[in-house]
Design a protein around this motif. Sequence first.
Motif, PDB file in Angstrom:
ATOM      1  N   ILE A   1       0.840  -1.207   0.000  1.00 62.01           N
ATOM      2  CA  ILE A   1       0.000   0.000   0.000  1.00 62.01           C
ATOM      3  C   ILE A   1       0.872   1.252   0.000  1.00 62.01           C
ATOM      4  CG2 ILE A   1      -1.669   1.332   1.355  1.00 62.01           C
ATOM      5  CD1 ILE A   1      -2.812  -1.396   2.310  1.00 62.01           C
ATOM      6  N   LEU A   2       1.984   1.225   0.748  1.00 61.79           N
ATOM      7  CA  LEU A   2       2.910   2.371   0.754  1.00 61.79           C
ATOM      8  C   LEU A   2       3.442   2.622  -0.656  1.00 61.79           C
ATOM      9  CD1 LEU A   2       4.518   4.552   2.253  1.00 61.79           C
ATOM     10  CD2 LEU A   2       6.256   2.810   2.727  1.00 61.79           C
ATOM     11  N   THR A   3       3.818   1.560  -1.338  1.00 60.85           N
ATOM     12  CA  THR A   3       4.315   1.689  -2.713  1.00 60.85           C
ATOM     13  C   THR A   3       3.242   2.296  -3.616  1.00 60.85           C
ATOM     14  OG1 THR A   3       5.747  -0.220  -2.361  1.00 60.85           O
ATOM     15  CG2 THR A   3       5.319   0.408  -4.636  1.00 60.85           C
ATOM     16  N   GLU A   4       2.016   1.851  -3.434  1.00 61.52           N
ATOM     17  CA  GLU A   4       0.898   2.387  -4.213  1.00 61.52           C
ATOM     18  C   GLU A   4       0.701   3.873  -3.926  1.00 61.52           C
ATOM     19  OE1 GLU A   4      -3.931   1.935  -4.061  1.00 61.52           O
ATOM     20  OE2 GLU A   4      -2.731   0.131  -3.779  1.00 61.52           O
ATOM     21  N   GLU A   5       0.748   4.245  -2.657  1.00 64.80           N
ATOM     22  CA  GLU A   5       0.556   5.648  -2.283  1.00 64.80           C
ATOM     23  C   GLU A   5       1.690   6.534  -2.812  1.00 64.80           C
ATOM     24  OE1 GLU A   5      -2.153   6.748  -1.305  1.00 64.80           O
ATOM     25  OE2 GLU A   5      -3.165   5.090  -0.326  1.00 64.80           O
ATOM     26  N   VAL A   6       2.917   6.036  -2.774  1.00 65.82           N
ATOM     27  CA  VAL A   6       4.043   6.789  -3.333  1.00 65.82           C
ATOM     28  C   VAL A   6       3.843   6.971  -4.837  1.00 65.82           C
ATOM     29  CG1 VAL A   6       6.539   6.735  -3.795  1.00 65.82           C
ATOM     30  CG2 VAL A   6       5.679   6.203  -1.505  1.00 65.82           C
ATOM     31  N   GLY A   7       3.312   5.953  -5.488  1.00 66.52           N
ATOM     32  CA  GLY A   7       3.019   6.061  -6.917  1.00 66.52           C
ATOM     33  C   GLY A   7       1.983   7.133  -7.208  1.00 66.52           C
ATOM     34  N   GLU A   8       0.963   7.223  -6.358  1.00 60.77           N
ATOM     35  CA  GLU A   8      -0.054   8.265  -6.536  1.00 60.77           C
ATOM     36  C   GLU A   8       0.545   9.649  -6.321  1.00 60.77           C
ATOM     37  OE1 GLU A   8      -3.419   7.319  -4.076  1.00 60.77           O
ATOM     38  OE2 GLU A   8      -3.699   5.376  -5.033  1.00 60.77           O
ATOM     39  N   LEU A   9       1.425   9.769  -5.355  1.00 61.82           N
ATOM     40  CA  LEU A   9       2.127  11.033  -5.132  1.00 61.82           C
ATOM     41  C   LEU A   9       2.998  11.377  -6.335  1.00 61.82           C
ATOM     42  CD1 LEU A   9       3.091  13.410  -3.381  1.00 61.82           C
ATOM     43  CD2 LEU A   9       4.705  11.832  -2.283  1.00 61.82           C
ATOM     44  N   ALA A  10       3.708  10.395  -6.849  1.00 58.05           N
ATOM     45  CA  ALA A  10       4.574  10.614  -8.013  1.00 58.05           C
ATOM     46  C   ALA A  10       3.762  11.060  -9.223  1.00 58.05           C
ATOM     47  CB  ALA A  10       5.347   9.331  -8.336  1.00 58.05           C
ATOM     48  N   ARG A  11       2.593  10.497  -9.368  1.00 54.99           N
ATOM     49  CA  ARG A  11       1.737  10.861 -10.498  1.00 54.99           C
ATOM     50  C   ARG A  11       1.379  12.350 -10.447  1.00 54.99           C
ATOM     51  NH1 ARG A  11      -1.612   7.444 -13.409  1.00 54.99           N
ATOM     52  NH2 ARG A  11      -3.208   8.537 -14.579  1.00 54.99           N
ATOM     53  N   ILE A  12       1.008  12.837  -9.273  1.00 53.51           N
ATOM     54  CA  ILE A  12       0.662  14.249  -9.126  1.00 53.51           C
ATOM     55  C   ILE A  12       1.900  15.128  -9.322  1.00 53.51           C
ATOM     56  CG2 ILE A  12      -0.265  16.001  -7.551  1.00 53.51           C
ATOM     57  CD1 ILE A  12      -2.294  13.865  -8.660  1.00 53.51           C
ATOM     58  N   MET A  13       3.021  14.719  -8.764  1.00 53.04           N
ATOM     59  CA  MET A  13       4.270  15.488  -8.909  1.00 53.04           C
ATOM     60  C   MET A  13       4.667  15.602 -10.382  1.00 53.04           C
ATOM     61  SD  MET A  13       5.338  16.488  -5.882  1.00 53.04           S
ATOM     62  CE  MET A  13       7.041  16.886  -6.211  1.00 53.04           C
ATOM     63  N   ALA A  14       4.544  14.500 -11.113  1.00 49.45           N
ATOM     64  CA  ALA A  14       4.928  14.497 -12.527  1.00 49.45           C
ATOM     65  C   ALA A  14       4.056  15.440 -13.347  1.00 49.45           C
ATOM     66  CB  ALA A  14       4.845  13.082 -13.092  1.00 49.45           C
ATOM     67  N   ARG A  15       2.820  15.589 -12.925  1.00 47.27           N
ATOM     68  CA  ARG A  15       1.912  16.453 -13.662  1.00 47.27           C
ATOM     69  C   ARG A  15       2.014  17.910 -13.226  1.00 47.27           C
ATOM     70  NH1 ARG A  15       0.903  11.587 -14.308  1.00 47.27           N
ATOM     71  NH2 ARG A  15      -0.476  10.699 -15.864  1.00 47.27           N
ATOM     72  N   LYS A  16       2.200  18.120 -11.932  1.00 48.40           N
ATOM     73  CA  LYS A  16       2.257  19.494 -11.424  1.00 48.40           C
ATOM     74  C   LYS A  16       3.625  20.132 -11.667  1.00 48.40           C
ATOM     75  CE  LYS A  16       1.084  22.380  -7.541  1.00 48.40           C
ATOM     76  NZ  LYS A  16       0.297  22.504  -6.332  1.00 48.40           N
ATOM     77  N   TYR A  17       4.705  19.380 -11.460  1.00 51.10           N
ATOM     78  CA  TYR A  17       6.052  19.941 -11.561  1.00 51.10           C
ATOM     79  C   TYR A  17       6.846  19.395 -12.743  1.00 51.10           C
ATOM     80  CZ  TYR A  17       4.890  21.514  -6.905  1.00 51.10           C
ATOM     81  OH  TYR A  17       4.257  22.096  -5.838  1.00 51.10           O
ATOM     82  N   GLY A  18       6.372  18.319 -13.313  1.00 51.10           N
ATOM     83  CA  GLY A  18       7.064  17.712 -14.443  1.00 51.10           C
ATOM     84  C   GLY A  18       6.425  18.097 -15.757  1.00 51.10           C
ATOM     85  N   GLU A  19       6.647  17.296 -16.741  1.00 50.49           N
ATOM     86  CA  GLU A  19       6.218  17.625 -18.096  1.00 50.49           C
ATOM     87  C   GLU A  19       4.951  16.912 -18.531  1.00 50.49           C
ATOM     88  OE1 GLU A  19       9.872  16.639 -20.058  1.00 50.49           O
ATOM     89  OE2 GLU A  19      10.739  18.593 -19.613  1.00 50.49           O
ATOM     90  N   GLN A  20       4.412  16.057 -17.674  1.00 51.22           N
ATOM     91  CA  GLN A  20       3.172  15.379 -18.038  1.00 51.22           C
ATOM     92  C   GLN A  20       1.981  16.311 -17.840  1.00 51.22           C
ATOM     93  OE1 GLN A  20       3.044  11.674 -15.818  1.00 51.22           O
ATOM     94  NE2 GLN A  20       3.535  10.597 -17.705  1.00 51.22           N
ATOM     95  N   SER A  21       0.967  16.118 -18.654  1.00 47.38           N
ATOM     96  CA  SER A  21      -0.255  16.907 -18.503  1.00 47.38           C
ATOM     97  C   SER A  21      -1.227  16.154 -17.601  1.00 47.38           C
ATOM     98  CB  SER A  21      -0.895  17.172 -19.870  1.00 47.38           C
ATOM     99  OG  SER A  21      -1.205  15.936 -20.488  1.00 47.38           O
ATOM    100  N   PHE A  22      -2.114  16.910 -16.987  1.00 47.37           N
ATOM    101  CA  PHE A  22      -3.108  16.313 -16.100  1.00 47.37           C
ATOM    102  C   PHE A  22      -4.165  15.584 -16.903  1.00 47.37           C
ATOM    103  CE2 PHE A  22      -1.446  19.128 -12.866  1.00 47.37           C
ATOM    104  CZ  PHE A  22      -1.667  18.429 -11.690  1.00 47.37           C
ATOM    105  N   LYS A  23      -4.512  14.399 -16.441  1.00 40.59           N
ATOM    106  CA  LYS A  23      -5.681  13.708 -16.958  1.00 40.59           C
ATOM    107  C   LYS A  23      -6.869  14.245 -16.171  1.00 40.59           C
ATOM    108  CE  LYS A  23      -3.231   9.486 -18.110  1.00 40.59           C
ATOM    109  NZ  LYS A  23      -3.094   8.057 -17.840  1.00 40.59           N
ATOM    110  N   GLU A  24      -8.033  14.130 -16.743  1.00 41.42           N
ATOM    111  CA  GLU A  24      -9.232  14.630 -16.062  1.00 41.42           C
ATOM    112  C   GLU A  24      -9.376  14.006 -14.675  1.00 41.42           C
ATOM    113  OE1 GLU A  24     -11.959  17.391 -15.832  1.00 41.42           O
ATOM    114  OE2 GLU A  24     -10.806  17.109 -17.661  1.00 41.42           O
ATOM    115  N   SER A  25      -9.043  12.731 -14.545  1.00 38.59           N
ATOM    116  CA  SER A  25      -9.192  12.024 -13.264  1.00 38.59           C
ATOM    117  C   SER A  25      -8.179  12.486 -12.212  1.00 38.59           C
ATOM    118  CB  SER A  25      -9.045  10.517 -13.483  1.00 38.59           C
ATOM    119  OG  SER A  25      -7.766  10.225 -14.025  1.00 38.59           O
TER     120      SER A  25
END
Length: 108
Positions: free
Chosen positions: A30-54
């Motif tokens: 679950i910790l690994t999953e939660e870190v992945g969710e955090l990484a997803r937001i970081m990649a979109r907010k501070y990285g080069e990925q665009s936000f998905k609607e979800s």
Amino acid sequence: MTIEEAQQQVDEWIQTVGVRYFNELTNMTILTEEVGELARIMARKYGEQSFKESDKNRDLDDEMADVLWVLICLANQTGVNLTDALKKNFEKKNIRDATRHQNNEKLQ
């Protein structure tokens, strides 16, 4: 809230509302999953990925709190006092890394 208080409050919540801790391996997953969710937001907010609607309604602070929650669960169930562990970690870093970063040409 101190780290010690957080550990106590998480334990109290688990014992009363959560019924019991998931086993250590489940919580590690679950910790690994939660870190992945955090990484997803970081990649979109501070990285080069665009936000998905979800992803647009996900909060960075909530994702970090989820990571912290599960980490505290793991500490509680494995007998780790996070306050003591963090103090020891600071001591280690202050000895090992006393001049390492100041002498790093890449950081100048």
